[in-house]
Design a protein around this motif. Structure first.
Motif, PDB file in Angstrom:
ATOM      1  N   GLY A  38       6.509  -3.383   7.940  1.00 19.22           N
ATOM      2  CA  GLY A  38       5.653  -4.387   7.227  1.00 19.22           C
ATOM      3  C   GLY A  38       5.401  -4.687   5.895  1.00 19.22           C
ATOM      4  N   ILE A  39       5.967  -3.885   4.422  1.00 16.33           N
ATOM      5  CA  ILE A  39       5.632  -3.475   3.650  1.00 16.33           C
ATOM      6  C   ILE A  39       5.831  -4.966   2.957  1.00 16.33           C
ATOM      7  CG2 ILE A  39       5.389  -1.726   1.372  1.00 16.33           C
ATOM      8  CD1 ILE A  39       6.204   0.547   3.092  1.00 16.33           C
ATOM      9  N   ASP A  40       4.928  -4.846   2.316  1.00 19.09           N
ATOM     10  CA  ASP A  40       5.173  -5.956   1.199  1.00 19.09           C
ATOM     11  C   ASP A  40       4.279  -5.530   0.067  1.00 19.09           C
ATOM     12  OD1 ASP A  40       2.248  -9.189   0.579  1.00 19.09           O
ATOM     13  OD2 ASP A  40       4.636  -8.131  -0.601  1.00 19.09           O
ATOM     14  N   ASN A  42       2.569  -5.581  -3.103  1.00 13.83           N
ATOM     15  CA  ASN A  42       1.294  -4.941  -3.356  1.00 13.83           C
ATOM     16  C   ASN A  42       1.068  -3.581  -2.343  1.00 13.83           C
ATOM     17  OD1 ASN A  42      -0.872  -6.767  -3.738  1.00 13.83           O
ATOM     18  ND2 ASN A  42      -0.387  -7.732  -1.406  1.00 13.83           N
ATOM     19  N   TYR A  43       2.873  -3.064  -2.998  1.00 12.75           N
ATOM     20  CA  TYR A  43       3.587  -2.624  -2.871  1.00 12.75           C
ATOM     21  C   TYR A  43       3.619  -0.626  -4.269  1.00 12.75           C
ATOM     22  CZ  TYR A  43       7.145   0.932  -0.542  1.00 12.75           C
ATOM     23  OH  TYR A  43       8.206   2.167  -0.463  1.00 12.75           O
ATOM     24  N   GLY A  92      11.516   0.704   4.332  1.00 14.96           N
ATOM     25  CA  GLY A  92       9.655   0.002   4.400  1.00 14.96           C
ATOM     26  C   GLY A  92       9.396  -1.184   4.336  1.00 14.96           C
TER      27      GLY A  92
END
Lengths: 387, 681
Positions: B59-61, B64-65, B55
């Motif tokens: 590009g997921i941070d 803030n997921y 994930g």
């Protein structure tokens, strides 16, 4: 005296030994305090009354699932209490019926959804007048807007008097709803910003197939997220070759002509612009059979097709890869922001950007045909696999 | 009355031996079960980390997921009462957890110093697994904090059969886990043939899972059915790594044998004393002839207590990566044994002063308290400071004891032969105590963890102190004391003056006795740490000490007899060759076999080489000109310094630079000493 001194020495030593534990406890307490300051419990208005919330939606098709999960989240977080389990799913109910059901079965809580406006079926003058008068009478505490046009109208009607929360807008900054992406820059406005999601999607596609020249056809730069794609493309040394097209033919009886022109534009991108990948836009190609045709055509030419954000292509899985976002995530984030505002935070103080979990669909047959190896990790991660 | 006591004591000894042996076997089985369960947790967290990384690759941070809470809702980790699961971002701040976040529950998490690799650690009585994953801007961690006692607890009286059940349960869990993942792939649309192509991918997930050899997939094969398709029933099955399971059984068996041998050795040391306690001569405290037995008994048990924990301070410090004053960890790890040797020496020099000012009973009590209290504190508050201080007090204990034993040996002896016998028994007691203590420490470490060795030290020392206070014939000793007076046997200042005038003698002493002192620390300061560095089981250390003791106690005596025909120098050179061989044998590889051989050679050296080299030194022309007691003082001092710096030398060998090159240098060093002794005049 000697014994006392020995005791003090040993005691101090032991206290020193437990220093590590103390530091850890202090650090964790600090973190908890920080976390609590960002957690919002359900509350009533300062006069002890429930908050009154109205919803303005562009299109019931967009808002049905969002509405469903929005109410679910409100219930999970204690803002409303229902007298029974929901007897429907998002797919088998209309939004207005849902709104009515909730108003009848909500037994207790901290908010009331007092009105639901559907822009696609109601006269704009009516709902605008209704909202404005409720604002003037102070009988509305918050307006939730679903969709870009709803957000624009909501912003204008509120004139800064009540908090406006906007969701399901493709590009709130480009459309002028908010001034910035981190926080809105407007004291009564907050919007969910998806720009990083386009970036994440782009990165994911590029990791799957390292294209150098991505072709796109669009009708509106804002709604297509072109600025976000251009931005990430430049950072990843990728070219975007695009053609702007008029969408009018799509909505008329001349859909065949529209799709012919669409295909012509694709061929232009392939032959003249030398694209090595193509991003199919769900607002440009709404017919899933046509989408399948176009995808097959490009795959036969050895050009992979990626689906832009949206679940429109998910049913047939025509593109090599497509990504959807879960509306459930949207609803959760919306409820968080709503809770923050109701606990006294200003909308402009609440962060707007966050990352959705990407829900990926993969066309394995297309991948095999194109000779693209989809990693086993990605196959496990994907939500749907088509052939 | 005495017969009754005798029977009771016999029964007690047998009972304690049986319970101890059972406890050891049970602990070995518990640890083995825990190991498999922890491999399973490691496997699950790796899967979660992989999903997160995929994930994040998209590009997921992680900060803030939204929806990350689902990640920690893996059913395998949902025993909320006994296990906390938490995801940390690259700044070690929690972003998801399966429990309500409170400051106390999070404190364990904040205490962990994460390294960028999978790590198990013990924190505040809990077990912690920290699984790293690549986040956008650094390394995040999935952390499991679970109750070690709960997960290692065996709820039956049959540890081995419980282990078998655990193997079966865990392998089923893993298989069901994989089956669920395979089913999920099928449900999301992947064709069975494409799933079959992923067999290697699934097998890679078990690369660190010792218990499992392979997962197999196929149509209509044996195993559990995952789904039915047009090709047939898609099944998966698992091959257990039978070698891994067999190794565990062997480990349990070796634990049993080692515990049994230790019990026998302790009983053998205890039996003569039991006889004395029952005798008429003891009651009237008239006989000096029982003193060799007392001396051996007390020295055996004290050294058993001391060496149960002394070698393991270095391992604990290294494993935790602790340091003080900004010193490198490897240097800090050598401090316990080094300081123990230094304070042993210092205490030896001031013991006469202490002894003069107190009664023998109080002096005995002081010896006991110098170990019991620090060891207990070290067990409760285990950190680098308490370990170092405990080691210092262990050195003080030995210094005080050595003086007492030497004193008793001299005043309770009626003839020079008696003195020789008493000293001999003292040395046997020391060697046997080191052997059994080292082995006991290994078993305790393997069974319960390294911090428990300090508990064992405190407990044993408490027992022996109480026994000594009750059973030592103090009246008899007092009478002898008044008769003969106390003697001050050490005069370091005299030694220094002489050696300053004869520097060549000092150099001879350094390159003979000094090197021997370094070599004598091989088994204590080098072997356990080398095993830990190589990741070998503490069981190897157990048998290392046992073989060392057998070689030193029994075989070296035989060698000494045979060596009478050789000159002293030749005997000394041979002994240096023996210790050099002990290093040579481990240069190609440090494994169970080479360490066993090295321990045997080190034991031979201890029993044969040490007296041979000392004798060779005392026989050179310049040494013969000096008073023998002065020379002995000098050798004791140089030897003490050699003991003190030995841990630093061995730490440097193990941790600095290339190990093989360092071992070659160490081999050359011992060889050089042998050549030097040959040329000594």
């Amino acid at each position: 005296m000697k014994r006392f001194i020995i005791f003090i020495v040993i005691f101090s030593f032991l206290c020193g030994c437990s220093r590590t534990n103390k530091l850890a406890l202090e650090s964790s307490q600090q973190y908890i305090d920080e976390l609590r300051s960002n957690t919002y419990e359900p509350c009533l208005r300062s006069d002890g009354q429930k908050f009154k919330v109205e919803i303005l939606s562009v299109d019931p098709h967009i808002s049905t699932a969002l509405f469903y999960y929005f109410f679910n989240e409100l219930q999970n977080n204690g803002w409303i209490t229902m007298d029974e389990e929901l007897p429907f799913t998002p797919d088998d109910v209309y939004t207005e019926d849902m709104a009515e059901y909730f108003s009848q079965h909500c037994t207790d809580g901290f908010i009331d959804i007092t009105n639901y406006y559907d822009m696609s079926s109601e006269d704009p003058a009516d709902y605008k007048k209704s909202i404005e008068s409720h604002i003037d009478e102070n009988s509305i505490d918050m307006l939730i807007c679903i969709g870009t046009d709803a957000g624009i109208i909501g912003k204008s009607l509120s004139s800064g008097r009540i908090p406006v929360l906007v969701t399901s807008s493709v590009s709130p900054v480009a459309s002028g709803i908010t001034n910035d992406s981190d926080t809105s820059g407007i004291h009564n406005l907050w919007a969910i910003i998806l720009s990083s999601s386009y970036v994440n999607q782009f990165i994911l596609y590029k990791k799957t197939f390292d294209f150098k020249n991505l072709g796109m056809i669009y009708f509106d730069e804002v709604f297509s997220g072109m600025s976000d794609y251009s931005d990430i493309a430049s950072k990843t040394d990728t070219k975007i070759s695009s053609i702007k097209m008029n969408e009018d033919g799509l909505l008329t009886k001349n859909a065949e002509n529209y799709y012919s022109e669409y295909k012509k534009n694709i061929l232009t991108l392939v032959n003249e612009y030398n694209i090595d990948a193509f991003m199919i836009n769900s607002s440009m190609v709404t017919d899933e059979n046509k989408a399948e045709e176009i995808c097959n055509m490009l795959h036969n030419m050895g050009i992979p097709v990626f689906g832009q954000i949206g679940d429109e292509f998910d049913r047939k899985g025509s593109p090599l890869m497509s990504v959807t976002f879960s509306v459930e995530d949207d609803a959760g984030y919306l409820v968080n922001a709503m809770a923050a505002v109701m606990n006294g935070k200003k909308p402009e103080e609440i962060p707007q950007e966050y990352d959705y979990a990407l829900h990926v669909s993969i066309n394995k047959r297309a991948a095999d045909k194109l000779g693209i190896e989809i990693s086993d990790n990605m196959l496990e991660y994907a939500d749907r696999i088509y052939y | 009355m005495k017969r009754k006591y005798s029977i009771i004591i016999n029964i007690l000894i047998i009972l304690i031996s049986v319970l101890f042996t059972y406890a050891v076997v049970r602990s070995a089985a518990e640890n083995s079960c825990l190991e498999i369960k922890e491999q399973y947790f490691d496997f699950i967290t790796e899967i979660i980390a992989q999903k997160l990384e995929t994930g994040i690759d998209a590009g997921i941070d992680i900060n803030n997921y939204y929806g990350i809470d689902e990640i920690v809702e893996n059913p395998a980790l949902q025993d909320g009462d006994h296990m906390k699961v938490i995801v940390l971002n690259e700044k070690n701040k929690p972003v998801a957890a399966n429990f309500e976040l409170t400051a106390e529950k999070l404190a364990d998490v904040f205490m962990i110093d994460h390294k960028h690799e999978t790590e198990f650690a013990d924190v505040n009585g809990n077990r912690v697994l920290s699984q790293p994953f690549a986040a956008k801007n650094g390394i995040g961690h999935i952390v499991l904090i679970y109750d070690k006692k709960y997960y290692s607890y065996i709820d039956t009286r049959h540890p081995v059969s419980y282990y078998k059940t655990t193997v079966s349960n865990i392998s089923s869990l893993v298989l069901n886990n994989i089956a669920a993942d395979v089913k999920a792939l099928y449900d999301k649309g992947l064709r069975p043939d494409d799933i079959l192509d992923m067999e290697d991918y699934f097998n890679e997930k078990f690369s660190d899972f010792g218990l499992i050899d392979r997962i197999n997939m196929g149509y209509d094969t044996k195993g559990i059915s995952v789904f039915k398709c047009s090709e047939g029933e898609f099944n998966i099955n698992m091959d257990i790594d039978q070698d891994y399971v067999n190794k565990t059984y062997i480990h349990i068996l070796l634990s049993l044998m080692a515990a049994f041998i230790i019990c026998i050795m302790i009983v053998i040391e205890f039996l003569p004393v039991r006889k004395i306690i029952n005798s008429e001569a003891y009651k009237y405290q008239k006989e000096n002839s029982y003193f060799p037995t007392y001396i051996r008994f007390i020295s055996f048990f004290v050294y058993l207590a001391v060496y149960t924990s002394l070698p393991y301070g270095a391992i604990i410090i290294n494993s935790r990566g602790e340091s003080i004053f900004g010193l490198p960890v490897s240097l800090c790890a050598s401090l316990p044994i080094s300081l123990e040797a230094v304070f042993l020496l210092l205490t030896l020099s001031i013991s006469p002063v202490i002894f003069k000012k107190t009664s023998i009973k109080r002096y005995t009590l002081l010896i006991g308290l110098c170990t019991v209290i620090p060891a207990f504190i070290c067990f409760v508050f285990s950190n680098i400071y308490t370990i170092i201080i405990c080691s210092i007090f262990l050195g003080i204990t030995q210094g005080l004891l050595k003086y007492l034993m030497n004193y008793l040996a001299s005043i309770c002896s009626e003839t020079p032969e008696d003195i020789s016998v008493n000293y001999g028994q003292f040395n046997i007691g020391i060697l046997t105590g080191i052997t059994v203590g080292g082995s006991l420490g290994s078993i305790t470490a393997a069974a319960k963890g390294y911090t428990y060795v300090y508990m064992a030290t405190a407990f044993i020392m408490l027992i022996i102190t109480i026994a000594a206070l009750i059973y030592m014939p103090y009246e008899h000793i007092k009478q002898n004391r008044y008769k003969q007076g106390s003697e001050d046997r050490y005069s370091y200042s005299g030694f220094f003056l002489v050696f300053l005038k004869t520097p060549s003698l000092l150099i001879n002493t350094i390159f003979s006795v000094g090197v021997v002192a370094v070599a004598l620390m091989y088994i204590i300061a080098f072997m356990p740490v080398a095993l830990d560095v190589k990741g070998l089981s503490p069981m190897v250390s157990t048998y290392g000490f046992l073989i060392y003791g057998i070689a030193g106690n029994y075989i070296s005596g035989f060698l000494l007899n045979k060596a009478r025909v050789l000159s002293r120098k030749t005997a000394a050179i041979i002994s240096m060759l023996i210790i050099a061989a002990a290093v040579l044998v481990i240069i190609p590889d440090i494994n169970a076999i080479t360490i066993t051989v090295a321990s045997f050679l080190a034991g031979l050296f201890d029993g044969f080489g040490s007296p041979s080299v000392t004798s060779a030194l005392l026989n050179i022309r310049k040494a013969k000109k000096l008073d023998s007691s002065l020379m002995l003082t000098g050798t004791a001092l140089i030897g003490g310094i050699g003991n003190a710096i030995a841990p630093v030398i061995y730490s440097t060998v193990l941790y600095s630079g290339n190990l093989n090159i360092n071992l070659c240098l160490l081999f050359a060093f011992f060889l050089f000493s042998g050549i030097y002794i040959f040329r000594m005049k």
